[in-house]
Write an enzyme that holds these catalytic residues in place. Sequence first.
Site, short mmCIF file in Angstrom:
data_model
loop_
_atom_site.label_atom_id
_atom_site.label_comp_id
_atom_site.label_asym_id
_atom_site.label_seq_id
_atom_site.Cartn_x
_atom_site.Cartn_y
_atom_site.Cartn_z
N LYS A 72 -3.11 22.61 -6.77
CA LYS A 72 -2.64 23.69 -7.63
C LYS A 72 -1.97 23.13 -8.89
CE LYS A 72 -1.89 26.98 -3.92
NZ LYS A 72 -0.93 27.60 -3.02
N GLU B 27 4.64 4.89 3.85
CA GLU B 27 3.98 6.16 4.19
C GLU B 27 5.06 7.21 4.43
OE1 GLU B 27 0.86 7.77 4.47
OE2 GLU B 27 2.33 9.31 4.94
N ASP C 271 -2.65 12.06 -2.23
CA ASP C 271 -2.72 13.53 -2.11
C ASP C 271 -3.00 14.15 -3.47
OD1 ASP C 271 -2.17 13.58 0.64
OD2 ASP C 271 -0.01 13.54 0.28
N THR D 270 -10.42 2.81 4.08
CA THR D 270 -9.40 3.66 4.69
C THR D 270 -10.10 4.78 5.47
OG1 THR D 270 -9.28 5.30 2.92
CG2 THR D 270 -7.92 3.33 2.65
N HIS D 271 -9.30 5.53 6.23
CA HIS D 271 -9.85 6.68 6.95
C HIS D 271 -10.44 7.71 5.99
CE1 HIS D 271 -7.28 5.20 10.32
NE2 HIS D 271 -8.32 5.60 11.01
N PHE D 272 -9.77 7.93 4.85
CA PHE D 272 -10.28 8.92 3.91
C PHE D 272 -11.57 8.43 3.24
CE2 PHE D 272 -7.77 12.78 2.90
CZ PHE D 272 -6.92 12.73 3.99
N GLU D 273 -11.69 7.12 3.06
CA GLU D 273 -12.96 6.65 2.51
C GLU D 273 -14.07 6.90 3.53
OE1 GLU D 273 -14.32 2.68 2.32
OE2 GLU D 273 -15.53 3.10 0.56
N GLU E 177 0.85 -1.18 0.00
CA GLU E 177 0.00 0.00 0.00
C GLU E 177 0.89 1.24 0.00
OE1 GLU E 177 -2.31 1.15 3.46
OE2 GLU E 177 -3.75 2.21 2.21
N ASP F 289 -11.42 10.50 -4.19
CA ASP F 289 -12.64 11.32 -4.25
C ASP F 289 -12.39 12.58 -5.07
OD1 ASP F 289 -10.99 12.62 -2.49
OD2 ASP F 289 -12.44 12.75 -0.85
C1 LIG Z 1 -4.70 11.84 1.53
S1 LIG Z 1 -3.73 10.75 2.46
C2 LIG Z 1 -4.64 9.19 2.36
C3 LIG Z 1 -4.22 8.22 3.42
C4 LIG Z 1 -4.92 6.86 3.33
N1 LIG Z 1 -4.55 6.17 2.11
C5 LIG Z 1 -6.41 7.00 3.41
O1 LIG Z 1 -7.08 6.77 2.40
O2 LIG Z 1 -6.91 7.31 4.50
C6 LIG Z 1 -2.35 10.41 1.36
C7 LIG Z 1 -1.18 9.82 2.09
O3 LIG Z 1 -0.16 9.50 1.16
C8 LIG Z 1 1.09 9.82 1.75
N2 LIG Z 1 2.07 9.97 0.66
C9 LIG Z 1 2.12 10.98 -0.24
N3 LIG Z 1 3.13 10.80 -1.11
C10 LIG Z 1 3.73 9.63 -0.76
C11 LIG Z 1 4.85 8.90 -1.26
N4 LIG Z 1 5.53 9.34 -2.32
N5 LIG Z 1 5.21 7.75 -0.65
C12 LIG Z 1 4.52 7.31 0.42
N6 LIG Z 1 3.47 7.97 0.95
C13 LIG Z 1 3.06 9.10 0.37
C14 LIG Z 1 0.80 11.08 2.52
O4 LIG Z 1 1.76 11.35 3.54
C15 LIG Z 1 -0.58 10.79 3.09
O5 LIG Z 1 -0.53 10.17 4.36
#
Ligand SMILES: C[S@@+](CC[C@H](N)C(=O)[O-])C[C@H]1O[C@@H](n2cnc3c(N)ncnc32)[C@H](O)[C@@H]1O
Length: 214
Positions: free
Chosen positions: A123, A69, A119, A193-196, A44, A155
Site C-alpha cells: 500500500k 530477523e 517485505d 532463500t525460501h522466497f527465491e 543478512e 520479485d
Molecule cells: C518477505 S520475507 C523474506 C525472508 C527471506 N529473506 C527469504 O527470502 O526467504 C522478509 C523478512 O524480513 C523481515 N524483516 C522485515 N523488516 C525487518 C527489519 N527491519 N529488520 C529485520 N528483519 C526484517 C521480515 O520479518 C521477514 O521475515
Amino acid sequence: MPRHSIRSTVSKFDLTPILREPDALPAELTSQSLFGNDSPLEIEVGSGKGLFMQTVSGKQPESNFLGIEIARKYAVAAAARLARAERTNALMVPGNAEPLFADRIPDGSLAAVHVYFPDPWWKSRHKSRRVLNETFIANATRCLASGGRFHFWTDVLDYFESTIETMAIVSPQLGPPIPEEAAAAEHDLDYRTHFERRSRQHAIPVYRVCYHKP
Ligand SMILES: C[S@@+](CC[C@H](N)C(=O)[O-])C[C@H]1O[C@@H](n2cnc3c(N)ncnc32)[C@H](O)[C@@H]1O
C-alpha cells in the site's frame, strides 16, 4: 529447558549460543566481539527461516555471518537450523536491523550486506516502512568495507526499480548495479532463500543485483 529451545525436531538444541537477544549484544557488532576472531563479517537483513544463513555459513567457513530477523519465530527457526547444522560462524538476532545499522556497526567493517526479498509493503501509505529506505541504504553503504558487497534480490519490480534509483542517489560511490544470475537448483533447498524458491517454482520473475564498494 534452555530458554530458546523450540518444539519439534529441533527441541533438543540449545539455541542460547546462536540466538542473541538485541539487549545482550556487544556495543559494537564486529567479528571480534561476536565470534572472537577477525574473519570477514557478512550480515543478512530479514533472514526469514534462515535458508541463506545455513547454506552460506557452510559454504564459506572462513567468514562469519550475522542474520537479523525482526519476526521472532523466524529468527528462532533460523537459529535452530544453524544449531542443527552445528555452525560456529553464524548467529541470529531477533530484532530490527535498522537501529543496529544506524548505531552499532563500525564504518567500513562489513564484507557484505544481503537483503533478499524484503517485505514489499504494497500500500502507498505503507511504503515508508520498507527496510530499503534512504537511511538504511546510507548506513549499510557506510558500514561496508572497501571491496564489500551489497546484494539485493526481489520479485517486486516496483521495489526493485525504486531501490535502484535510491541507491544511485544515496550511494553513488557503489557504482552501477551488477546483475546476478540464478544458479540451477539441483534439489529442493538449492535456492538462495525460501522466497527465491517460491518465486522460481511459480515462474515469478526475480530481480537480482549486487553492488561493490570500491
Ligand atoms: C518477505 S520475507 C523474506 C525472508 C527471506 N529473506 C527469504 O527470502 O526467504 C522478509 C523478512 O524480513 C523481515 N524483516 C522485515 N523488516 C525487518 C527489519 N527491519 N529488520 C529485520 N528483519 C526484517 C521480515 O520479518 C521477514 O521475515
